[in-house]
Design a protein around this motif. Structure first.
Motif, short mmCIF file in Angstrom:
data_model
loop_
_atom_site.label_atom_id
_atom_site.label_comp_id
_atom_site.label_asym_id
_atom_site.label_seq_id
_atom_site.Cartn_x
_atom_site.Cartn_y
_atom_site.Cartn_z
N GLY A 156 16.58 17.76 2.59
CA GLY A 156 16.50 18.48 3.85
C GLY A 156 16.68 17.55 5.04
N MET A 157 16.05 16.36 4.98
CA MET A 157 16.22 15.39 6.06
C MET A 157 17.65 14.85 6.10
SD MET A 157 12.55 13.33 5.87
CE MET A 157 12.91 12.33 7.31
N TRP A 158 18.30 14.75 4.93
CA TRP A 158 19.70 14.32 4.89
C TRP A 158 20.58 15.35 5.61
CZ3 TRP A 158 24.26 16.35 3.12
CH2 TRP A 158 25.34 15.48 2.98
N LYS A 159 20.30 16.64 5.37
CA LYS A 159 21.09 17.70 6.00
C LYS A 159 20.91 17.72 7.52
CE LYS A 159 21.10 20.90 2.05
NZ LYS A 159 20.66 22.24 1.56
N VAL A 160 19.72 17.35 7.99
CA VAL A 160 19.47 17.33 9.44
C VAL A 160 20.51 16.47 10.15
CG1 VAL A 160 17.89 16.47 11.22
CG2 VAL A 160 17.01 17.83 9.32
N VAL A 161 20.88 15.36 9.52
CA VAL A 161 21.81 14.42 10.15
C VAL A 161 23.26 14.68 9.73
CG1 VAL A 161 22.41 11.98 10.42
CG2 VAL A 161 20.01 12.66 10.29
N ASN A 162 23.48 15.00 8.46
CA ASN A 162 24.84 14.99 7.93
C ASN A 162 25.48 16.36 7.78
OD1 ASN A 162 25.11 11.98 7.09
ND2 ASN A 162 23.10 12.60 6.32
N ASP A 163 24.70 17.43 7.75
CA ASP A 163 25.27 18.77 7.67
C ASP A 163 25.81 19.18 9.04
OD1 ASP A 163 25.06 21.93 7.73
OD2 ASP A 163 24.95 21.35 5.61
N PRO A 164 26.96 19.88 9.08
CA PRO A 164 27.52 20.30 10.37
C PRO A 164 26.57 21.13 11.23
CG PRO A 164 29.14 20.58 8.63
CD PRO A 164 27.84 20.23 7.95
N GLY B 42 23.23 20.73 11.18
CA GLY B 42 21.98 20.00 11.33
C GLY B 42 21.66 19.72 12.79
N THR B 43 20.39 19.48 13.07
CA THR B 43 19.97 19.27 14.47
C THR B 43 19.96 17.80 14.89
OG1 THR B 43 17.64 19.15 13.79
CG2 THR B 43 18.49 21.32 14.39
N GLY B 44 20.26 16.88 13.94
CA GLY B 44 20.18 15.45 14.27
C GLY B 44 21.48 14.71 14.09
N LYS B 45 22.60 15.34 14.42
CA LYS B 45 23.91 14.71 14.21
C LYS B 45 24.08 13.44 15.05
CE LYS B 45 26.18 18.50 15.25
NZ LYS B 45 25.07 19.46 15.37
N GLY B 46 23.30 13.30 16.12
CA GLY B 46 23.43 12.13 16.97
C GLY B 46 22.98 10.85 16.32
#
Length: 748
Positions: free
Chosen positions: A535-543, A545-549
């Protein structure tokens, strides 16, 4: 003639050598006096040996007031002074005020010492109140420090000519210096010069002259004071029948010993990386914590704004201290160990609580809001666009940061399991970090509520609010970095710590091993922990996700955003929005090396403000493995604080992946009711105040001019009893000729 000469030599040897002690004891008033020499403090270094705190030579004038008074009384007896001056001061005995006469030490000091100091051009304004209080309290048992800021030229001048001044000695002492200035200032803390209150009668027992040690006032200077403090030395002075110093007993001299060196877990390069990441983003209030996931070692911990601990050495001006205390951005506050509302980053501990309850694989529906009692609690997506997330599993709920999912998930897990997980992870309690000012934060539960708010009752709504890191929940960046580290390593909660080892020269005194606080992997299956990691991986890497920055090209980063609505009151009691924006993460995903937590105050969103800072920190810390990447470890001036709103963070020299631009719009605002700034953010936690330089009064500056011209230094022809102060390496380049012996032993 030979026989006669031989008899004469034998008689001289008998009188002067063989019977020396016998005749010495017959001299009336001759005695020895023992003086305590403070030992220099040990150095503080980072894990690689970079010096963070060391010593330098400082010079001071100490006055034994009892000797000054004795000399003055002798002059009165010989009719060279008219009378002993007296004053009265008010005392309270058994609740009754009365006037008590006492010798006027100020008049005695002025006539005996000040005039001579002015002639030598070394007089400086002083506090008469400080002089009188010291004399009333200790007389001559503890020397009064007249000046603690002598230049080497002044030191040499007084050392050469002060034998005509009763009770006056000049001495070199090891004074603290922080070569990197504000770098790691909140961790290092500061030292205090010895004060009268610490010089108890028991401490002074057996000493004619007692000079106490410097001691740690804050930070690791205080936490590791027992290792850092040096071992005192002994100097024995011989005085004749008139009380005049006639030499030093060399065979009874004991050299002071430097304290142990303390090596911290910090990496000075990473400390500077994190510090610059906040400064370059123009963040006025915030913090970064970087932890090694498999040991709990704190690699970097930064708080802005900051201060220069050198400002406290040897003592800080009252105006400078007032400026630090009065600064509304509170530079003395270590935000890295201060509790703040964690927002949606707290959904990670809640995820573990569901694993303990066996609901980790359950799905819950988000329709935009959930009603508890008569109160509808919204998801951030409904407040933002009127939408909903639908039915979600845990991994996707973390990715979307869905409030409704965690309202239901937290209540299904139960507040008991939430409390259990929080204690294992170190939330709501001190983590054990070796800093006195660490705030435990708050992990609310029914017992806590009964103890602190007896008129309130715990409800499902309270559990729901806790499950999204709102309401009464408070956690520090250090605690949340520990949470991220626990996810990274598969469930082991290591206690964060700063002490790496203690060294006595090349000998290891203490090697500090990691300490396991708790092990969630013992009760949570690896595949369940992997769902949280994913889930934390998706936060950053999923289109979506809320943490793409936080994306880094070529490195898999896993993280969690958080934004908690908050407000504060300014000095005019005007209310201002002041959101807490968060990002916690670890990287690389498959073999984590760093766990990071970033807090940005008054930001727009965790993904847009805190995630780019974490990306910067991770990217450069990982780059340190490349020999071509170099971070210069250089001094840094204090970071200035401000209350400016941070809409988004973008570094001018950063090549951010195109898909990561724009940040997120993750609200994470719970019920939509903003919380006030937590108690304690309106004042720094200063348990041991620094030495504040007494303000000179009009009496103490009598006869002295601020434009007084100081004569040229008198060349030092002999130094006598002052030859043992330190080593040649510490001799200033402009030292007076013949002064080389002044630094022989102190820093050996």
């Amino acid at each position: 003639m030979l026989c006669g000469f031989g008899l004469l030599v034998f008689r001289l040897w008998s009188l002067q050598i063989d019977r020396r002690e016998e005749f010495a004891k017959m001299i009336p008033g001759a005695k020895k006096e023992r003086a305590r020499i403070p030992g220099p403090r040990g150095e503080i270094k980072d894990r690689n040996g970079v010096v963070l705190a060391t010593n330098k030579a400082s010079f001071e004038v100490r006055v034994n007031l009892a000797e000054v008074v004795a000399e003055y009384k002798r002059l009165v007896k010989e009719k060279k002074r008219p009378a002993i001056p007296e004053i009265t001061f008010e005392i309270v005995e058994k609740g009754i005020k009365r006037q008590k006469p006492e010798l006027d030490i100020y008049k005695v000091f002025e006539e005996t010492i000040t005039r001579r100091m002015m002639e030598m051009g070394v007089h400086k304004d002083y506090s008469v109140d400080s002089l009188r209080v010291h004399y009333r309290s200790f007389g001559g048992a503890v020397p009064w420090v007249y000046r603690d800021d002598l230049t080497f030229a002044e030191f040499s001048r007084i050392a050469e000519h002060n034998l005509g001044l009763p009770g006056v000695t000049v001495a070199e002492r090891a004074s603290r210096v922080y070569p990197l200035k504000s770098v790691a200032c909140h961790i290092l803390g500061y030292v205090r010069l010895p004060d009268d209150q610490r010089a108890s009668a028991e401490d002074r027992k057996g000493w004619d002259y007692y000079v106490p040690d410097d001691f740690g006032g804050a930070g690791v200077e205080k936490s590791f004071d027992n290792y850092l403090r040096g071992k005192p030395g002994v100097r024995v002075m011989q005085r004749d029948q008139r009380g005049r110093p006639v030499g030093e007993v060399d065979e009874e001299y004991v050299e002071p010993r430097k304290g142990n060196d303390v090596y911290l877990t910090l990496d000075a390069r990473m400390q500077i990386i994190a510090d610059k990441a906040l400064r370059d983003a123009k963040i006025g209030r915030g913090a970064v914590a970087v932890i090694e996931p498999n040991s709990g070692e704190v690699l970097a911990m930064v708080s802005v704004p900051s201060f220069d601990p050198n400002q406290f050495i040897p003592s800080i001006q009252q105006s400078d201290w007032d400026a630090l205390l009065g600064n509304p951005t509170i530079p003395l506050l270590n935000r890295a160990v201060k509790g703040h509302v964690p927002g949606s980053t707290f959904k990670i501990p809640i995820s573990f609580a569901g694993c303990l309850a066996g609901i980790q694989l359950s799905h819950f529906n988000c329709s935009g809001s959930v009603t508890y009692g008569n109160k509808a609690m919204q998801c951030w997506i409904q407040r933002q666009s009127g939408g909903s997330h639908g039915t979600l599993g845990l991994s996707d709920a973390i990715k979307y940061s869905c409030n409704c999912f965690f309202y239901r998930y937290g209540n299904a897990a139960g507040i008991g399991n939430i409390t259990k997980v929080g204690k294992i992870l170190g939330i709501g309690t001190r983590t054990g970090i070796e800093l006195e000012d660490e705030n435990p934060g708050i992990l609310p539960n029914p017992d806590w509520l009964r103890a602190t708010h007896p008129n309130e009752r715990w409800s499902d709504g309270a559990t729901a609010n806790t499950s999204i890191g709102q309401g009464y929940v408070l956690a520090s960046p250090l605690q949340m970095a520990s949470v991220s580290a626990t996810v990274a390593n598969g469930g082991k909660a290591w206690s964060p710590h700063l002490l790496k080892r203690v060294m006595d020269h090349d000998q290891v005194v203490l090697d500090n091993p990691p300490s396991l606080r708790g092990d969630l992997s013992a009760s949570v299956k690896p595949e369940e922990i992997e769902v949280i990691r994913k889930g934390m991986w998706k936060v950053v890497n999923d289109p979506s996700g809320t943490g793409k920055g936080a994306r880094i090209t070529g490195v898999e980063v896993a993280g969690k955003t958080g934004t908690a609505q908050n407000w504060r009151l300014d000095e005019k009691h005007i209310k201002h929005d002041d959101n807490h924006t968060w990002f916690i993460c670890f990287a690389p995903y498959k073999d984590p090396k760093f766990a990071v937590a970033v807090l940005v105050q008054n930001g727009k969103s965790g993904g847009g403000c805190a995630a780019p800072v974490a990306r910067r920190v991770l990217e450069q810390c990982l780059a340190l493995e490349n020999p071509k990447f170099n971070i210069a470890v250089t001094p840094m001036e204090p970071a200035e604080g401000h209350f400016n709103h941070i809409a988004a963070v973008q570094y001018a020299d950063a090549a951010v992946p195109a898909e990561a631009l724009g940040g997120d719009e993750d609200g994470d605002v719970g019920t939509g009711v903003s919380a006030p700034e937590p108690d304690g953010d309106d004042a720094p936690r200063v348990k041991t105040a620094p030495n504040i330089k007494p303000k000179a009064d009009s009496a103490g500056s009598a006869g002295a001019s601020s434009e007084q011209k100081v004569p040229q230094a008198v060349p030092v022809r002999r130094v006598g009893i002052f030859n043992r102060a330190g080593s040649q390496e510490n001799k200033p380049s402009d030292a007076a000729p013949g002064g080389g012996g002044l630094f022989r032993r102190l820093f050996r």
